[in-house]
Design a protein around this motif. Structure first.
Motif, PDB file in Angstrom:
ATOM      1  N   LEU A 241      -3.727  68.537 -21.128  1.00 51.42           N
ATOM      2  CA  LEU A 241      -4.786  68.033 -20.268  1.00 51.42           C
ATOM      3  C   LEU A 241      -4.785  66.513 -20.308  1.00 51.42           C
ATOM      4  O   LEU A 241      -4.607  65.910 -21.371  1.00 51.42           O
ATOM      5  CB  LEU A 241      -6.157  68.552 -20.723  1.00 51.42           C
ATOM      6  N   ASP A 242      -5.006  65.918 -19.141  1.00 49.65           N
ATOM      7  CA  ASP A 242      -5.154  64.473 -19.043  1.00 49.65           C
ATOM      8  C   ASP A 242      -6.634  64.121 -19.087  1.00 49.65           C
ATOM      9  O   ASP A 242      -7.451  64.705 -18.352  1.00 49.65           O
ATOM     10  CB  ASP A 242      -4.538  63.958 -17.739  1.00 49.65           C
ATOM     11  N   VAL A 243      -6.979  63.173 -19.949  1.00 52.55           N
ATOM     12  CA  VAL A 243      -8.352  62.690 -20.059  1.00 52.55           C
ATOM     13  C   VAL A 243      -8.475  61.448 -19.184  1.00 52.55           C
ATOM     14  O   VAL A 243      -7.807  60.436 -19.436  1.00 52.55           O
ATOM     15  CB  VAL A 243      -8.716  62.374 -21.513  1.00 52.55           C
TER      16      VAL A 243
ATOM     17  N   THR B 258      -7.180  55.830  -4.493  1.00 54.27           N
ATOM     18  CA  THR B 258      -6.443  54.660  -4.955  1.00 54.27           C
ATOM     19  C   THR B 258      -6.643  54.488  -6.453  1.00 54.27           C
ATOM     20  O   THR B 258      -7.486  55.123  -7.064  1.00 54.27           O
ATOM     21  CB  THR B 258      -6.927  53.406  -4.217  1.00 54.27           C
ATOM     22  N   ALA B 259      -5.864  53.610  -7.036  1.00 57.64           N
ATOM     23  CA  ALA B 259      -5.946  53.382  -8.473  1.00 57.64           C
ATOM     24  C   ALA B 259      -6.056  51.890  -8.757  1.00 57.64           C
ATOM     25  O   ALA B 259      -5.117  51.256  -9.237  1.00 57.64           O
ATOM     26  CB  ALA B 259      -4.720  53.964  -9.168  1.00 57.64           C
ATOM     27  N   PRO B 260      -7.178  51.264  -8.449  1.00 57.08           N
ATOM     28  CA  PRO B 260      -7.329  49.844  -8.751  1.00 57.08           C
ATOM     29  C   PRO B 260      -7.397  49.612 -10.254  1.00 57.08           C
ATOM     30  O   PRO B 260      -7.696  50.517 -11.031  1.00 57.08           O
ATOM     31  CB  PRO B 260      -8.655  49.482  -8.068  1.00 57.08           C
ATOM     32  N   SER B 261      -7.105  48.388 -10.663  1.00 56.53           N
ATOM     33  CA  SER B 261      -7.049  48.086 -12.094  1.00 56.53           C
ATOM     34  C   SER B 261      -8.401  48.238 -12.762  1.00 56.53           C
ATOM     35  O   SER B 261      -8.484  48.526 -13.950  1.00 56.53           O
ATOM     36  CB  SER B 261      -6.529  46.661 -12.295  1.00 56.53           C
ATOM     37  N   ASP B 262      -9.505  48.024 -12.037  1.00 54.54           N
ATOM     38  CA  ASP B 262     -10.832  48.140 -12.627  1.00 54.54           C
ATOM     39  C   ASP B 262     -11.510  49.457 -12.275  1.00 54.54           C
ATOM     40  O   ASP B 262     -12.706  49.608 -12.480  1.00 54.54           O
ATOM     41  CB  ASP B 262     -11.710  46.980 -12.163  1.00 54.54           C
ATOM     42  N   GLY B 263     -10.769  50.414 -11.722  1.00 50.76           N
ATOM     43  CA  GLY B 263     -11.347  51.696 -11.336  1.00 50.76           C
ATOM     44  C   GLY B 263     -11.090  52.767 -12.375  1.00 50.76           C
ATOM     45  O   GLY B 263     -11.087  52.498 -13.586  1.00 50.76           O
ATOM     46  N   PRO B 264     -10.885  54.012 -11.958  1.00 56.65           N
ATOM     47  CA  PRO B 264     -10.627  55.092 -12.902  1.00 56.65           C
ATOM     48  C   PRO B 264      -9.402  54.798 -13.764  1.00 56.65           C
ATOM     49  O   PRO B 264      -8.429  54.201 -13.319  1.00 56.65           O
ATOM     50  CB  PRO B 264     -10.398  56.306 -11.996  1.00 56.65           C
ATOM     51  N   ARG B 265      -9.444  55.255 -15.000  1.00 59.74           N
ATOM     52  CA  ARG B 265      -8.373  54.961 -15.942  1.00 59.74           C
ATOM     53  C   ARG B 265      -7.967  56.229 -16.683  1.00 59.74           C
ATOM     54  O   ARG B 265      -8.790  57.112 -16.959  1.00 59.74           O
ATOM     55  CB  ARG B 265      -8.816  53.895 -16.953  1.00 59.74           C
TER      56      ARG B 265
ATOM     57  N   ARG C  53      -4.729  53.043 -19.397  1.00 57.40           N
ATOM     58  CA  ARG C  53      -4.053  52.370 -18.287  1.00 57.40           C
ATOM     59  C   ARG C  53      -4.659  52.841 -16.979  1.00 57.40           C
ATOM     60  O   ARG C  53      -5.353  53.860 -16.930  1.00 57.40           O
ATOM     61  CB  ARG C  53      -2.553  52.683 -18.302  1.00 57.40           C
ATOM     62  N   PRO C  54      -4.433  52.130 -15.896  1.00 55.36           N
ATOM     63  CA  PRO C  54      -4.895  52.617 -14.583  1.00 55.36           C
ATOM     64  C   PRO C  54      -4.182  53.904 -14.195  1.00 55.36           C
ATOM     65  O   PRO C  54      -3.088  54.206 -14.668  1.00 55.36           O
ATOM     66  CB  PRO C  54      -4.543  51.457 -13.642  1.00 55.36           C
ATOM     67  N   LEU C  55      -4.828  54.655 -13.333  1.00 56.47           N
ATOM     68  CA  LEU C  55      -4.245  55.919 -12.884  1.00 56.47           C
ATOM     69  C   LEU C  55      -3.025  55.675 -12.018  1.00 56.47           C
ATOM     70  O   LEU C  55      -2.958  54.706 -11.253  1.00 56.47           O
ATOM     71  CB  LEU C  55      -5.268  56.725 -12.086  1.00 56.47           C
ATOM     72  N   THR C  56      -2.072  56.569 -12.148  1.00 58.77           N
ATOM     73  CA  THR C  56      -0.973  56.577 -11.190  1.00 58.77           C
ATOM     74  C   THR C  56      -1.457  57.214  -9.891  1.00 58.77           C
ATOM     75  O   THR C  56      -2.559  57.765  -9.814  1.00 58.77           O
ATOM     76  CB  THR C  56       0.215  57.363 -11.754  1.00 58.77           C
ATOM     77  N   LEU C  57      -0.623  57.152  -8.872  1.00 66.29           N
ATOM     78  CA  LEU C  57      -1.013  57.726  -7.586  1.00 66.29           C
ATOM     79  C   LEU C  57      -1.213  59.232  -7.703  1.00 66.29           C
ATOM     80  O   LEU C  57      -2.171  59.786  -7.151  1.00 66.29           O
ATOM     81  CB  LEU C  57       0.047  57.400  -6.540  1.00 66.29           C
ATOM     82  N   ALA C  58      -0.328  59.912  -8.445  1.00 64.32           N
ATOM     83  CA  ALA C  58      -0.466  61.367  -8.598  1.00 64.32           C
ATOM     84  C   ALA C  58      -1.736  61.719  -9.368  1.00 64.32           C
ATOM     85  O   ALA C  58      -2.435  62.678  -9.030  1.00 64.32           O
ATOM     86  CB  ALA C  58       0.765  61.930  -9.313  1.00 64.32           C
ATOM     87  N   GLU C  59      -2.050  60.969 -10.395  1.00 70.05           N
ATOM     88  CA  GLU C  59      -3.269  61.235 -11.159  1.00 70.05           C
ATOM     89  C   GLU C  59      -4.518  60.968 -10.324  1.00 70.05           C
ATOM     90  O   GLU C  59      -5.509  61.706 -10.416  1.00 70.05           O
ATOM     91  CB  GLU C  59      -3.270  60.368 -12.421  1.00 70.05           C
ATOM     92  N   GLY C  60      -4.483  59.930  -9.508  1.00 70.25           N
ATOM     93  CA  GLY C  60      -5.614  59.676  -8.622  1.00 70.25           C
ATOM     94  C   GLY C  60      -5.823  60.789  -7.614  1.00 70.25           C
ATOM     95  O   GLY C  60      -6.960  61.157  -7.298  1.00 70.25           O
ATOM     96  N   GLU C  61      -4.738  61.356  -7.094  1.00 73.34           N
ATOM     97  CA  GLU C  61      -4.871  62.465  -6.144  1.00 73.34           C
ATOM     98  C   GLU C  61      -5.422  63.714  -6.833  1.00 73.34           C
ATOM     99  O   GLU C  61      -6.210  64.460  -6.250  1.00 73.34           O
ATOM    100  CB  GLU C  61      -3.512  62.761  -5.514  1.00 73.34           C
ATOM    101  N   ARG C  62      -5.012  63.944  -8.076  1.00 81.25           N
ATOM    102  CA  ARG C  62      -5.571  65.088  -8.803  1.00 81.25           C
ATOM    103  C   ARG C  62      -7.065  64.924  -9.047  1.00 81.25           C
ATOM    104  O   ARG C  62      -7.837  65.869  -8.924  1.00 81.25           O
ATOM    105  CB  ARG C  62      -4.842  65.271 -10.134  1.00 81.25           C
TER     106      ARG C  62
END
Length: 660
Positions: free
Chosen positions: A368-370, A349-356, A221-230
């Protein structure tokens, strides 16, 4: 009741426990004679006595017997009544001992009399000996006398008969005999229950394993805001943590590289052991500081690398430039690029086609989050060669995965580098020792500060002290460029202001360059290693004396790094303006504590290693390649050095044709 309990204890040997209800006892234990006179022992009498109950008569007195001394009581086993005989009783008042009159057999009467006699002797209320008394108080006949052994034997026989009768026909005493069998039954019951429980548990486990199916993995799934900040803070976290242990595998097959060691992001420093089938000339120890890469090759090392020693060796380090297209360069650049002083704005940011977000893994360090995202591209990667672009080209999107904990610490990185192939980096966040760069990289950085008055005085007096020493032996270690690593040995004279050295290049081990320096100028001569003093390229011998007479190239001055270093040593510590020098750190050389003092212009920084006596032990120069070359000095008596050949005088220019 107490009298019966005591009598029963005397005969059976068991201690009776009182209970609330009377117990039923065998009939022959009920009749107890409580009179002070014991009952006659009929076992020794062949004929019935005159007061035998079978006759139904009770004589008043027997022939040859004395009068009774006291009343006696008895209880009939059939009726439970107590009978008594008084003193001077007459006919018709005889004592009924057991059973109805005239119906008890002789053998039964004998056993009852024996048991009653034993109980009567035991419970004599007057505590008087009864061995000399018989029924009716008369003295016992001589034929009926018993010894102690006979009485003991009779008591033992009575006890045996009583136990046999109890085992065979009487009702057992549940109070005393029910303990051990009940305990055994309880143990068997407990063991049976435990066995049933184990069988049931094993059956349930097998059924559960056969019917168990893992939960389906959570879809990407796309990253959440917290995951994107990490993810954006990964490089900042690395810089904040300063250091980490690292294990790298790069490439596949015969080109595979394996690196083990540490990365210090705070000082842009790597310290690794290089191995694997594709190591090639880089097999051995490696240190990299910014753009400068030095190695200590060890071709005989085992293919599998191990953690390098925390205190690196001091010899055989050389400046190195990897071959073009080598797999090592992009891997080292990527390791150093994983630190920055600000977050990556492209991953906030966490766009749908960006980091997942891909999955979650459990490791001893925690969950750990992959996360799948491209390599950082905000800061260009460092390069081992000055002026060349970064070799760490980001992998295509979707091929780089980060293993991050909840504090934005990177534990693992998997990516693909062009020209190298798959790369896996595993970081140990707990392995964070302080790294020490080798001398070619400048040694420990220290904390520069201004000189104290004592340090400034030692520096000001340095020229005078060196001239007082006269001279010293010299050992040269000079990484001058990516292809030039010099080693040398010779002499230096501060009084004559001259130097004479034999210099070897590690790249040309069979040649020597003789270098002579004096006030007239600089002279060089290239000779075979045997004619130039011998030794090895790593440790050349001192130059021959006297110097060869031919083959010298003479010049008045030179500006290469080697000439600058030798000239600074001959200048006897002229450090320039007062107040420009700074103390870098305290160090140790040849077992002596020294202060490392740095001075000189930015393009030719010099470091003076002064001991506490004011003697110069080492002189360092930062070369154009960024590495540090040094001369180690040991005060000694030096030979008299001949003057250098004079440079040829410049020829006058010929007049041009037609000139007047």
């Amino acid at each position: 009741m107490r009298t019966r309990v005591v009598a029963l204890e005397a005969q059976t040997g068991r201690r009776e426990r009182p209970c609330s209800s009377p117990r039923r006892l065998p009939a022959r234990f009920i009749s107890v004679d409580t009179s002070p006179t014991p009952a006659p022992d009929t076992a020794r009498t062949a004929t019935p006595s005159p007061d035998d109950p079978s006759t139904g008569k009770g004589p008043a007195s027997g022939s040859g017997s004395g009068s009774g001394s006291g009343p006696s009581t008895g209880k009939s086993p059939s009726t439970g009544k107590v009978t008594a005989s008084g003193k001077g009783a007459v006919g018709g008042s005889g004592r009924h001992r057991t059973g109805p009159a005239g119906n008890t057999p002789a053998a039964g009467r004998t056993d009852d009399a024996r048991n009653t006699s034993t109980a009567s002797r035991t419970t004599d209320t007057g505590n008087r000996p009864t061995a000399d008394r018989s029924a009716g108080g008369a003295p016992r006949a001589t034929a009926g006398h018993r010894t102690n052994d006979t009485r003991r034997a009779a008591a033992e026989r009575s006890l045996a008969e009583n136990r046999e009768t109890t085992r065979s026909g009487d009702t057992p005493d549940t109070t005393d005999t029910a303990g051990p069998p009940s305990a055994g039954r309880r143990r068997r019951t407990v063991l049976l229950l435990l066995g049933l429980t184990a069988v049931t548990s094993a059956t349930a486990l097998v059924l559960g394993l056969l019917s168990w199916a893992p939960d389906p993995p959570e879809p990407a799934r796309p990253l959440t805001l917290a995951e994107g900040e990490r993810l954006a803070a990964v490089r900042v976290t690395n810089l904040r943590d300063l250091r980490a242990g690292v294990r790298v595998t790069a490439g596949t097959g015969a080109a595979r590289l394996e690196l083990v060691g540490w990365v210090d992001w705070s000082r842009s420093l790597l310290y690794l052991d290089v191995g694997g089938p594709g190591a090639g000339a880089e097999r051995g120890l490696l240190q990299k500081s910014g753009p400068v890469l030095v190695i200590r090759p060890d071709p005989a090392a085992v293919p599998t690398p191990a953690a390098p020693p925390l205190m690196p060796p001091t010899d055989r380090w050389q400046l190195h430039r990897p071959a073009p297209g080598a797999h090592l360069t992009p891997v080292l650049d990527l390791l150093l690029d994983l630190a920055a002083d600000r977050p990556d704005t492209t991953t906030r940011t966490a766009p749908s086609d960006g980091p997942r977000w891909i999955a979650r893994e459990a490791v001893p360090a925690g969950p750990l989050d992959v996360i799948q995202a491209p390599l950082p591209s905000g800061t260009p990667a460092a390069s081992t060669t000055i002026g060349t672009p970064s070799a760490a080209t980001p992998a295509p999107d979707g091929q780089t995965r980060y293993w991050l904990d909840q504090d934005a610490r990177l534990h693992k990185l998997v990516t693909v580098l062009p020209g190298t192939g798959p790369v896996t980096m595993i970081f140990n966040r707990e392995d964070r020792p302080t790294l020490r760069p080798v001398d070619a990289l400048g040694g420990r950085p220290g904390l520069p500060r201004a000189l104290t008055d004592a340090e400034q005085r030692r520096l000001d007096r340095l020229p005078t002290r060196l001239r007082a020493h006269g001279g010293a032996t010299v050992t040269l270690t000079a990484p001058m460029g990516t292809e030039t690593n010099l080693r040398g040995a010779g002499w230096l004279s501060w009084t004559a202001r001259s130097a004479y050295l034999a210099v070897a290049d590690l790249g040309v081990p069979d040649r020597r360059t003789l270098l002579r320096r004096d006030a007239a100028g600089l002279a060089r001569a290239d000779l075979p290693a045997a004619d130039g003093g011998g030794g090895t390229a790593e440790a050349p011998a001192r130059p021959p004396l006297p110097p060869p007479t031919g083959g010298w190239r003479v010049s008045r001055s030179a500006r290469d790094d080697l000439s600058v270093l030798v000239d600074a040593a001959i200048a006897a510590g002229s450090v320039g303006q007062r107040g420009v020098a700074v103390r870098v750190r305290e160090d140790v050389i040849a077992g002596r504590t020294v202060d490392v003092i740095e001075s000189g212009p930015a393009d030719a920084r010099l470091r003076y290693w002064l001991d506490r006596d004011g003697s110069l032990r080492r002189l360092e120069l930062q070369t154009d390649s960024g590495a540090w070359a040094h001369l180690d000095l040991q005060p000694a008596v030096v030979p008299r050095l001949a003057a250098n050949p004079r440079p040829p005088a410049p020829r006058p220019s010929a007049p041009r044709p037609g000139a007047r």
